[in-house]
Design a protein around this motif. Structure first.
Motif, PDB file in Angstrom:
ATOM      1  N   THR A  12     -23.093  -6.008  -8.403  1.00  0.00           N
ATOM      2  CA  THR A  12     -23.085  -4.620  -8.880  1.00  0.00           C
ATOM      3  C   THR A  12     -21.838  -3.936  -8.313  1.00  0.00           C
ATOM      4  N   PHE A  13     -21.668  -2.699  -8.675  1.00  0.00           N
ATOM      5  CA  PHE A  13     -20.477  -1.984  -8.211  1.00  0.00           C
ATOM      6  C   PHE A  13     -20.435  -1.886  -6.680  1.00  0.00           C
ATOM      7  N   ASP A  14     -21.607  -1.837  -6.042  1.00  0.00           N
ATOM      8  CA  ASP A  14     -21.651  -1.807  -4.569  1.00  0.00           C
ATOM      9  C   ASP A  14     -20.997  -3.049  -3.965  1.00  0.00           C
ATOM     10  N   ASP A  15     -21.171  -4.192  -4.647  1.00  0.00           N
ATOM     11  CA  ASP A  15     -20.559  -5.425  -4.133  1.00  0.00           C
ATOM     12  C   ASP A  15     -19.041  -5.356  -4.202  1.00  0.00           C
ATOM     13  N   ILE A  16     -18.547  -4.670  -5.228  1.00  0.00           N
ATOM     14  CA  ILE A  16     -17.096  -4.532  -5.365  1.00  0.00           C
ATOM     15  C   ILE A  16     -16.541  -3.664  -4.230  1.00  0.00           C
ATOM     16  N   LEU A  17     -17.305  -2.660  -3.864  1.00  0.00           N
ATOM     17  CA  LEU A  17     -16.834  -1.728  -2.830  1.00  0.00           C
ATOM     18  C   LEU A  17     -17.105  -2.217  -1.404  1.00  0.00           C
ATOM     19  N   LYS A  18     -18.048  -3.148  -1.302  1.00  0.00           N
ATOM     20  CA  LYS A  18     -18.479  -3.612   0.024  1.00  0.00           C
ATOM     21  C   LYS A  18     -17.266  -4.079   0.834  1.00  0.00           C
TER      22      LYS A  18
END
Ligand SMILES: *Cc1c(COP(=O)(O)O)cnc(C)c1O
Length: 402
Positions: free
Chosen positions: A388-394
Motif C-alpha cells: 500500500t502507499f504506507d509501504d512506499i513511504l515506510k
C-alpha cells in the motif's frame, strides 16, 4: 492450475498477482528424492533466494527439506519458518567475516568460498565445522562438449588453489566437514555434471573428516517448447551409483546434498497481470499490462522467455502481440508472440513464475509489489498482501526544507 481458478484469484486478490501451486512443488521435491533413492543419506536444501515467502518455506519444512541460504536474513527467515539451524546451510559469496561468524553462532552450517575468509575464520574458530566451496572450472560448451573455463568466476575457491587451501586447513587445524560446488547455469547436461563431480570427488580425497558432499544445483527446467530439461532420473541413477562407490572408497557413508531453487519452484508459479491497453502502431500490436520489470525482471535481465497465455479468451483466434509493461522504460516481456486474441481487461498468465520472479521485484516507479497466493489442497490462500502507499513511504524521512 486451472484457468477458471486463476481468473477467480485475479478477481478476488486483484492484479498483478503471483500464484503458486503447493502440489507442483511437492511433485518436484519427490521427483528429486526418488531419483536419488539409492543414496542412503540424501539432503535437499531448497535455495531460498528463488522464492522466499515464509509460507513457502514452511511448506518445504513440511516436506522434510533443508534450506540453502545466501544472507543472514534468509537464515533468519528460515529459523522463523520453523527450521532447525542444522537444517540450514549458509552459502554466501563475498560477505563479511562478521556475517559468517554471526550465522555460525546460530548453529547453521557455513560454507566458505574464499581463502582469505577461510584463513581468518579457521584461525579464530578452529572448532566450528566448515564446508568449502570449490570452483571446478567446468562449463558446458555446446551441448555435449566439456570445456574447462570460467577462470574469472567470482564464485568458489579455484580447484587449482588446493595446495594453499590444504596448507590453511593444516595450519589452523580447522575441521572441514563438507565440500561443495555450485556451477549454476553452466551445466546443461548430465555428462558435464558427472565430469564436474569427478573433480569434486578428487578434491574430497584431501579431507578425511567429511560428512557431506554438496553438488549445488544448476538443474534446468523448460521455459518454452524445445527447451532442455535436466533428466533428473538419469542423473540420479548415474551420480547416485558413482557417489555410493566413492563412499565405499572413502570408507564412510557420506550425505549427498543438493540445493535446487529453480527446479523446485519455477514451474509451480504463474504471474497474472491485466491488460490495460491494446495499442497498434505502424508495425506492431502491443498489449500493455499493469506491470513491468518492477514485478518480473527476468525477461529484461536474462532474456528469459516466459510462456504467456490469455486465460480470459483461451479459444480466441491467435494473433501476434508484443507484450509490454507500464513502466517508463523499455520493459518488453515478449516480442511478436502468438497469443489468443487480447482485449483490454483480459488476464494474461505468465508461466515459470515461481523462481526468481517475486524475489527480484522492486518498487520502481513507486509501484506496489504484487500479492502472492498459494494454492494448497485446492484452496487459494493469500500469503502476501499487495503493498500500500504506507509501504512506499515506510523508512522515508521527510525533512523540513525552507
Ligand atoms: C542460487 C543458488 C542455488 C540455486 O540455483 P538454481 O539454479 O535456482 O537451482 C544453489 N546454490 C547456490 C549456492 C546458489 O547461489
Amino acid at each position: 492450475m486451472m484457468s477458471q481458478q486463476l481468473l477467480q484469484i485475479a478477481k478476488d486478490f486483484g492484479s498483478p498477482v503471483y500464484v503458486y501451486n503447493a502440489e507442483k512443488i511437492e511433485q518436484q521435491y519427490k521427483r528429486l528424492t526418488k531419483a536419488f533413492g539409492k543414496v542412503e543419506h540424501l539432503r535437499v536444501n531448497y535455495a531460498v533466494k528463488a522464492l522466499s515467502n515464509i509460507s513457502i518455506l514452511k511448506f518445504f519444512n513440511s516436506l522434510g527439506s533443508g534450506l540453502d541460504t545466501v544472507s543472514i536474513q534468509e537464515v533468519q527467515l528460515g529459523l522463523k519458518a520453523g527450521f532447525e539451524p542444522e537444517q540450514i546451510i549458509f552459502t554466501p559469496n563475498g560477505v563479511s567475516l562478521e556475517e559468517i561468524e554471526n550465522v555460525a553462532e546460530l548453529g547453521v552450517q557455513i560454507n566458505i568460498d574464499n581463502l582469505s575468509i577461510l584463513e581468518q575464520f579457521g584461525t579464530k574458530h578452529p572448532k566450528v565445522p566448515v564446508c568449502i566451496r570449490v570452483n571446478p572450472h567446468v562449463m558446458a560448451g555446446g551441448n555435449t562438449n566439456i570445456s574447462v573455463g570460467h577462470i574469472d568466476s567470482k564464485f568458489g575457491i579455484s580447484i587449482h588453489q588446493m595446495p594453499l587451501l590444504k596448507r590453511i586447513v593444516e595450519n589452523t587445524k580447522m575441521n572441514i566437514n563438507g565440500i561443495h560446488m555450485h556451477t549454476g547455469s553452466d551445466i546443461l547436461d548430465i555428462d558435464v555434471f558427472l565430469y564436474a563431480s569427478e573433480i569434486l570427488f578428487e578434491a574430497a580425497r584431501n579431507f578425511k573428516d567429511l560428512e557431506f558432499i554438496d553438488f549445488g544445483s544448476g538443474f534446468k527446467v523448460p521455459y518454452k517448447e524445445g527447451d532442455i530439461e535436466t533428466n533428473i532420473e538419469e542423473l540420479g541413477e548415474k551420480l547416485g551409483q558413482r557417489f555410493n562407490d566413492f563412499c565405499e572408497e572413502y570408507g564412510k557413508t557420506l550425505t549427498l546434498a543438493f540445493e535446487p531453487g529453480k527446479f523446485l519452484v519455477s514451474e509451480a508459479g504463474v504471474f497474472l497481470a491485466k491488460v490495460n491497453v491494446v495499442k497498434q502502431t505502424t508495425s506492431t500490436v502491443f498489449a500493455q499490462i499493469d506491470s513491468g520489470f518492477n514485478h518480473l525482471i527476468r525477461p529484461m535481465l536474462y532474456g528469459s522467455q516466459h510462456e504467456i497465455s490469455n486465460i480470459s479468451n483461451p479459444k480466441g483466434r491467435e494473433r501476434f502481440y508484443s507484450v509490454v509493461g507500464y513502466i517508463c522504460e523499455t520493459d518488453t516481456f515478449a516480442n511478436n508472440r502468438r497469443i489468443n486474441e487480447i482485449n483490454e481487461d483480459d488476464i494474461l498468465c505468465f508461466k515459470n513464475a515461481g523462481a526468481y520472479c517475486f524475489t527480484m521485484a522492486s518498487n520502481y516507479n513507486s509501484r506496489y509489489r504484487p500479492a502472492e497466493v498459494l494454492i494448497y489442497n485446492g484452496e487459494a490462500h493469500l500469503i502476501r498482501k499487495r503493498e500500500t502507499f504506507d509501504d512506499i513511504l515506510k523508512n522515508q524521512i521527510e525533512i523540513d526544507l525552507r
